[in-house]
Design a protein around this motif. Structure first.
Motif, short mmCIF file in Angstrom:
data_model
loop_
_atom_site.label_atom_id
_atom_site.label_comp_id
_atom_site.label_asym_id
_atom_site.label_seq_id
_atom_site.Cartn_x
_atom_site.Cartn_y
_atom_site.Cartn_z
N THR A 401 0.80 -1.06 0.10
CA THR A 401 -0.08 -0.10 -0.10
C THR A 401 0.88 1.13 0.20
N GLY A 402 0.83 2.04 -1.13
CA GLY A 402 1.74 3.26 -1.20
C GLY A 402 3.04 2.89 -1.08
N GLY A 403 3.34 1.80 -1.76
CA GLY A 403 4.86 1.33 -2.04
C GLY A 403 5.57 0.45 -0.73
N VAL A 404 4.58 0.51 0.27
CA VAL A 404 5.19 0.00 1.73
C VAL A 404 4.42 -1.42 1.90
N ASP A 431 -7.00 -0.52 -4.85
CA ASP A 431 -7.14 0.98 -4.40
C ASP A 431 -6.51 1.77 -5.47
N GLY A 432 -7.49 2.74 -6.19
CA GLY A 432 -6.95 3.59 -7.17
C GLY A 432 -5.82 4.26 -6.65
N GLY A 435 -2.84 1.85 -4.68
CA GLY A 435 -2.47 0.52 -5.14
C GLY A 435 -3.36 -0.60 -4.50
N GLU A 436 -3.01 -0.82 -3.06
CA GLU A 436 -4.13 -1.58 -2.40
C GLU A 436 -4.29 -0.97 -1.02
N ARG A 437 -5.50 -1.19 -0.46
CA ARG A 437 -5.87 -0.72 0.86
C ARG A 437 -6.00 -1.88 1.66
N VAL A 438 -5.62 -1.70 3.13
CA VAL A 438 -5.79 -2.55 4.15
C VAL A 438 -7.28 -2.79 4.47
N VAL A 439 -7.89 -4.13 4.32
CA VAL A 439 -9.35 -4.28 4.72
C VAL A 439 -9.26 -5.59 5.83
#
Length: 493
Positions: A401-404, A431-432, A435-439
């Motif tokens: 997420t955000g490169g992390v 996530d646009g 990249g990815e969001r934590v769910v």
């Protein structure tokens, strides 16, 4: 010069040996039914004769569709005595899934519990019960002793793990026999000992740890379906000493009974399938004070890889211990080089318990093995300065997420410290922006608002690890081994 030698290892060996050594000892119990070792040896020989009379030949495959029951060990031993290959089938699968497994494995016959929904299949079906009893009664009691090479498969175990299409794992007689003997040594399954078949025997670990009992001269009692109270009653009634569970079992016992009654016979508990959360592990220590608690790690493909033994169970909670007997591990970074202690890397193992490969899938086999015989676990781990290994997460489950990188297990462990959260699974969803969001998907003991969970996590985790969304569900989807199927969560609307 004398040379060491002997018969090849075969999973029928223990039944043959104890059929002569302790013929009157009870091998298997199932409710009010029981088999002595003599009866187990004879009935498995009759089954072998019936299979051969049906026209099956060395290496042919036989499907078995049933849950835990008295006949399971004798069917496994009988198939081995006939030189055939067992194909265990999960009775919870759909008809197309069962059809795929039987077709892909090339099974020529299916033994099935007709109390289950047995799908229409293009092979002969022998129904457990009267038909099965007549079938084996008509066969000779003589053991055919069809020779098999110990490195040949005794079983094709189909596993999708937590991702991907079903793959048939080829497991050799040698691999499983050595697992049985090491299991007897580590977790106390030998002559005079008693255990319970709790996990389903159609799954690799469930089979290995239940069948180890009859291979090594112990007694195994069948738990037909999991019920927390029924399990505790069975342990007490059968005076079971050693029991294998998955973390989900412990969670269900905790939720159902709260205070576990005294079980004076129980001296060993061992857990596998998924990491035992620290909060739940502390409850296990308190609930079963007379039992040494082991936490092992492995897979159908690799067998047992590590074990955390009781002397270190509290001191090193959160780890899965050191490599198991005769096992080497390698932890490497993205560049393929070994990582330093404390650094995450992908775990590879090499041992006599490894699979032969995937049935008719050389590409998948090549993708997970190295030229020098190591097999990837697909897991990211960390080893500390003392060599204790901690599972960080599945390679495919790491969230970027955000490169992390975010390791879901880190978040899940903190979520489970909140008293409203019974179970947690964290995944990455598209996530646009990031990249990815934590769910987070949660099974809760009581209602809890997202802001309260958010505040609880932010006191304990970096902000980028805190889930952007919390979804409460009635239950987490799991496979037969108790592992959460995160791919199904990602597809949840």
């Amino acid at each position: 010069m004398l040379r060491s030698g002997g018969a090849d290892l075969t999973i029928a060996g223990g039944v043959r040996e104890f059929g002569r050594a302790t013929p009157a000892a009870i091998a298997v119990r199932d409710g009010d039914r029981a088999l002595t070792y003599a009866a187990l040896d004879e009935r498995s020989s009759r089954l072998a004769g019936a299979l051969l009379a049906a026209g099956l030949g060395t290496g042919d495959r036989v499907g078995l569709l049933c849950g835990n029951r008295l006949e399971y060990p004798e069917i496994a031993a009988g198939i081995a005595k006939a030189g055939l290959v067992l194909v265990p089938v999960n009775p919870r699968l759909t008809a197309p899934e069962v059809g795929f497994i039987l077709g892909h494995s090339g099974a020529r016959l299916l033994i099935a519990d007709v109390a289950l929904a047995v799908p229409e299949v293009a092979v002969r079906v022998v129904a457990l019960g009267d038909e099965y009893e007549r079938w084996i009664a008509a066969a000779p009691a003589r053991d055919p002793r069809v020779p098999v090479d110990e490195r040949d498969p005794f079983c094709i175990a189909y596993t999708a793990g937590t991702t991907g299409d079903p793959k048939g794992v080829l497991i050799s007689h040698r691999s499983r026999c050595l697992t049985f003997y090491a299991t007897a040594l580590e977790w106390g399954l030998g002559p005079g000992r008693r255990t319970i078949a709790v996990a389903p025997m159609y799954h690799g670990a469930g089979f290995a740890f239940a069948y180890a009992a009859v291979h090594c001269g112990a007694t195994v009692s069948m738990l037909r379906s999991f019920d927390p109270v029924a399990l505790l009653d069975l342990i007490d009634r059968e005076r079971a000493q050693s029991v294998f569970l998955v973390p989900t079992h412990a969670q269900l016992i905790r939720e159902a009974v709260g205070t576990v009654p005294a079980l004076p016979s129980l001296d060993t508990l061992y857990f596998n399938a998924a990491a035992l959360p620290k909060v739940l592990k502390e409850w296990v220590f308190e609930a079963f004070p007379g039992a040494g608690v082991h936490e092992l790690y492995g897979s159908t493909e690799a067998g047992v890889v590590t074990n955390l033994r009781p002397p270190d169970a509290r001191r090193k909670a959160g780890t899965v211990g050191h490599p198991w007997f005769a096992t080497q591990v390698r932890i490497v970074g993205p560049d393929g080089r070994p990582v330093a202690p404390g650094e995450p890397g992908e775990l590879y193992s090499r041992s006599p318990y490894l699979m032969n490969g995937y049935h008719e899938n050389p590409a998948a086999t090549a993708a997970c093995t190295t030229e020098d015989g190591f097999l990837t676990s697909g897991d990211i781990v960390v080893a500390d300065e003392e060599g204790f290994i901690s599972i960080v997460d599945r390679v495919k489950d790491v969230i970027i997420t955000g490169g992390v990188n975010v390791y879901p297990r880190d978040v899940e462990e903190v979520l489970l410290t909140h008293d409203a959260v019974a179970e947690a699974a964290v995944v990455g969803e598209p996530d646009g922006r990031w990249g990815e969001r934590v769910v987070a998907y949660l099974v809760c003991r009581r209602a809890i608002e997202a802001p309260a969970l958010d505040a609880h996590l932010r006191q304990r985790l970096a902000g980028y690890k805190v889930p952007k969304e919390f979804k409460v569900v009635a239950a987490l989807p799991r496979n037969a081994a108790g592992k959460v199927l995160k791919r199904e969560l990602r597809s949840t609307p």
